[in-house]
Design a protein around this motif. Sequence first.
Motif, PDB file in Angstrom:
ATOM      1  N   CYS A 123       0.848  -1.194   0.000  1.00  0.00           N
ATOM      2  CA  CYS A 123       0.000   0.000   0.000  1.00  0.00           C
ATOM      3  C   CYS A 123       0.887   1.249   0.000  1.00  0.00           C
ATOM      4  O   CYS A 123       1.811   1.368   0.817  1.00  0.00           O
ATOM      5  N   PRO A 124       0.644   2.199  -0.903  1.00  0.00           N
ATOM      6  CA  PRO A 124       1.473   3.415  -0.956  1.00  0.00           C
ATOM      7  C   PRO A 124       1.446   4.166   0.375  1.00  0.00           C
ATOM      8  O   PRO A 124       0.393   4.323   0.999  1.00  0.00           O
ATOM      9  N   LYS A 125       2.595   4.632   0.800  1.00  0.00           N
ATOM     10  CA  LYS A 125       2.714   5.294   2.092  1.00  0.00           C
ATOM     11  C   LYS A 125       2.118   6.699   2.091  1.00  0.00           C
ATOM     12  O   LYS A 125       1.723   7.208   3.145  1.00  0.00           O
ATOM     13  N   HIS A 126       2.050   7.336   0.925  1.00  0.00           N
ATOM     14  CA  HIS A 126       1.632   8.729   0.879  1.00  0.00           C
ATOM     15  C   HIS A 126       0.115   8.902   0.932  1.00  0.00           C
ATOM     16  O   HIS A 126      -0.384  10.030   0.994  1.00  0.00           O
ATOM     17  N   LEU A 127      -0.665   7.806   0.909  1.00  0.00           N
ATOM     18  CA  LEU A 127      -2.120   7.917   0.888  1.00  0.00           C
ATOM     19  C   LEU A 127      -2.652   8.405   2.228  1.00  0.00           C
ATOM     20  O   LEU A 127      -2.150   8.029   3.295  1.00  0.00           O
ATOM     21  N   THR A 128      -3.681   9.230   2.157  1.00  0.00           N
ATOM     22  CA  THR A 128      -4.373   9.643   3.372  1.00  0.00           C
ATOM     23  C   THR A 128      -5.249   8.500   3.860  1.00  0.00           C
ATOM     24  O   THR A 128      -5.413   7.482   3.167  1.00  0.00           O
ATOM     25  N   ASP A 129      -5.837   8.653   5.029  1.00  0.00           N
ATOM     26  CA  ASP A 129      -6.695   7.594   5.569  1.00  0.00           C
ATOM     27  C   ASP A 129      -7.882   7.325   4.649  1.00  0.00           C
ATOM     28  O   ASP A 129      -8.259   6.166   4.416  1.00  0.00           O
ATOM     29  N   SER A 130      -8.470   8.389   4.120  1.00  0.00           N
ATOM     30  CA  SER A 130      -9.611   8.219   3.218  1.00  0.00           C
ATOM     31  C   SER A 130      -9.190   7.514   1.928  1.00  0.00           C
ATOM     32  O   SER A 130      -9.868   6.593   1.458  1.00  0.00           O
ATOM     33  N   GLN A 131      -8.069   7.933   1.358  1.00  0.00           N
ATOM     34  CA  GLN A 131      -7.579   7.296   0.139  1.00  0.00           C
ATOM     35  C   GLN A 131      -7.174   5.847   0.399  1.00  0.00           C
ATOM     36  O   GLN A 131      -7.366   4.977  -0.451  1.00  0.00           O
ATOM     37  N   ARG A 132      -6.629   5.598   1.562  1.00  0.00           N
ATOM     38  CA  ARG A 132      -6.215   4.237   1.918  1.00  0.00           C
ATOM     39  C   ARG A 132      -7.430   3.316   2.013  1.00  0.00           C
ATOM     40  O   ARG A 132      -7.393   2.177   1.536  1.00  0.00           O
ATOM     41  N   ASN A 133      -8.514   3.812   2.608  1.00  0.00           N
ATOM     42  CA  ASN A 133      -9.734   3.008   2.710  1.00  0.00           C
ATOM     43  C   ASN A 133     -10.294   2.680   1.325  1.00  0.00           C
ATOM     44  O   ASN A 133     -10.732   1.554   1.065  1.00  0.00           O
ATOM     45  N   LYS A 134     -10.293   3.656   0.445  1.00  0.00           N
ATOM     46  CA  LYS A 134     -10.775   3.419  -0.916  1.00  0.00           C
ATOM     47  C   LYS A 134      -9.870   2.431  -1.647  1.00  0.00           C
ATOM     48  O   LYS A 134     -10.340   1.587  -2.414  1.00  0.00           O
ATOM     49  N   TRP A 135      -8.577   2.541  -1.401  1.00  0.00           N
ATOM     50  CA  TRP A 135      -7.609   1.662  -2.066  1.00  0.00           C
ATOM     51  C   TRP A 135      -7.871   0.204  -1.705  1.00  0.00           C
ATOM     52  O   TRP A 135      -7.873  -0.674  -2.565  1.00  0.00           O
ATOM     53  N   PHE A 136      -8.130  -0.063  -0.435  1.00  0.00           N
ATOM     54  CA  PHE A 136      -8.412  -1.431   0.002  1.00  0.00           C
ATOM     55  C   PHE A 136      -9.836  -1.860  -0.373  1.00  0.00           C
ATOM     56  O   PHE A 136     -10.098  -3.047  -0.593  1.00  0.00           O
ATOM     57  N   LYS A 137     -10.743  -0.907  -0.431  1.00  0.00           N
ATOM     58  CA  LYS A 137     -12.126  -1.232  -0.788  1.00  0.00           C
ATOM     59  C   LYS A 137     -12.199  -1.779  -2.214  1.00  0.00           C
ATOM     60  O   LYS A 137     -12.919  -2.747  -2.493  1.00  0.00           O
ATOM     61  N   VAL A 138     -11.433  -1.166  -3.102  1.00  0.00           N
ATOM     62  CA  VAL A 138     -11.394  -1.648  -4.484  1.00  0.00           C
ATOM     63  C   VAL A 138     -10.849  -3.069  -4.534  1.00  0.00           C
ATOM     64  O   VAL A 138     -11.379  -3.936  -5.248  1.00  0.00           O
ATOM     65  N   ALA A 139      -9.801  -3.339  -3.786  1.00  0.00           N
ATOM     66  CA  ALA A 139      -9.223  -4.686  -3.753  1.00  0.00           C
ATOM     67  C   ALA A 139     -10.217  -5.693  -3.197  1.00  0.00           C
ATOM     68  O   ALA A 139     -10.319  -6.828  -3.683  1.00  0.00           O
TER      69      ALA A 139
END
Length: 689
Positions: free
Chosen positions: A55-71
């Motif tokens: 997971c990219p380190k620069h993502l915010t919490d909101s972006q991180r949640n979306k990133w995992f949601k897609v997966a």
Amino acid sequence: MQSPNNSDDSSHPTETPFTFTTTRSRRISSTQPSSTRKPKSNPHKYFLERTEKNCPKHLTDSQRNKWFKVAKKANANAQLVRQLPPFRWPTSHSIQPIFIHHLTPHSIIDSVLHKIRDATVYVIDTESDPPTPFRSESLPALIQIQAIHHENSTSVLIIETQFLPYPSSPTLFRRFALFDIDQIKHPVNLQAYFTTHWNQTHPHLSSCPTQHHQSQINLDSDSDSDYDLICTVDTSKIDDDLQFNRVTNKSTCTCPDDIRPYKDPTNQWALQKAIKVTFNEALNKLHTMNTWACALDPILTTDYTSDSTATRTDMIVYAVNDVCAPARLLFQLDHLIIRHLRSSSLSTTVPSTSLPSSNSPEPQSPEPSTPEPQPSLSPLHIQQSPEILSDQEHVPELPMYFVLTDSHARHIKEPIITPHYQALVHAISGLRWRDSTHPHLSALSIIKSSSISTYLQSSAALMFLIGTNSLRYDDAAKVLQDVAHTIEYIHTTYPHLHEKQQIAVVATFPCYNTSGIFKSIHSLLSNIQVYNEALHTLSNQLNFTFIDFHITDIYLSSDRMHLHPDYRYLIPNSITHYFNSIFQHHTSSRTHTRSQSAIQRRNQRRHAKLKLKQQQFSIKRPIDLNWKPIHVKQVLKQHHIKYARILEVRNHIVPIQFNNAKDRDAADTSLPDDIFNSEHFHQYFNAEQ
């Protein structure tokens, strides 16, 4: 109709006819050349590989949640596809879509409009390419239109919007102006209809804190009229069809997921989940975020690699399933808008029964019978009852016609028998005009065989439905030589087949199944076209008939070579139509089959009647010795006189006979009594000299 939630498209069944027009023009331009936009074979590949570690380190919490949601959604789709059988409708056969773009011939457009002209229920779906760093808006790619004829028959059109003959590239589907929203009479909100139906059939458990059902949506409210067929799609996130159960603070429902998958009444059903709970099938959403403006129709692309072809085939299946899924749900839910299209509602023929006599026992109620499935189109019924066949087999004067064909007519298992003739169809898969390596697949070798020659000796006509296998591997010029050699052999060996209509060769059908010799569809179609045009010319030279069954590519099946099962009836229908014309020709010319003596006697009677008639209409003129019959004829021709006969001159008088009183009176007025004297002779013929 608004389908259960689809983030990248909008599906709307409507009850209204539609029309659209197309003109020949150049392909529209776009921000990126279509030839460079290649689809991905597995768009979910990178989503499935997402983990905490990468997971990219620069993502915010909101972006991180979306990133995992897609997966998570991609994994759920993969698991669903592994566990359940794939979605399919109709279940009896696969649907072959009709592609509409700037290369679509006008003949296909006309055929499509003719085929769907009576359809009143349609489902409209769309696919878009997501925004890119170079394009801020979604790019319209496909418009899928499903015309529903009845429950087991449907037509699907795929309009490739980036390949339409428009002068500029539109950014919104509504700019295509294919439909007038005022023509949409009964839009159906499938999302609301399915939710209401599910809630009614799956009420909350008594132990659930929720004291009442979700508020039902009034399907007849005025709000439905606001639904548009064409919409702007937000595809910034991966397919929202892969929604998961969301428990919000507002929800108090504790029912199991199989009763209430969505606890929050504000959540909308995903189309994929609706298909799963209704049919226990998987609507694969793998290609939701693929590159759709990639030219799905093979005619539009030159990328024929196996990987690219397989990917485009999967995307076509996805596009067809996505537009057919809402219709299948409507049939399952028995919605009023499609109730008249159900198979059980189709009219069936019931034999009439006579009324029982007063002494006869009361008839028992017949057992309910299951109606036989109705064909999507009306095929020719070529089989008859055994009694009729047995009677006809003993009629020696019934002429026989023979058809030698490749696999295009392999579905014709029985002879085509009519009250006037019978046609034997001999089909061989892989048959070519000539094959020196495999004689059993060579038409000329088969014709020379003893078994087939027996049929040809007694056949009144012969038809060849051969060409596809030859033209996939040989140049048209060589194939034409094989055709000419075969026709010449038949004329020499079977002299009774000497009339032009007694030997027929069918034009080769379109074929998109390329070979090692013709590696591109364009080269293969060009070879077939050259062959058909030259075959028509050859038919006049070698005295045989060229037939065109008018088979276009919209009738082909998924193998891109044979006819789709729905259209196989076209072949026996065309065969029968041609043989009917032959039989009528022979019937009308039966007088020529009389014996020579009978014809002579008939002609003598006709001549005697005509001679008596001409004797009634005659004139006589004096004639000088210088006049010969040839001179008299020349003068009559100069005066435009229609005569029948000039009789022998007797006593310096020449009788001239006519076929009717009108011609006689005209000649009598034009020819003076001294027309054939010596002075006129020198006047006419000395002047010519």
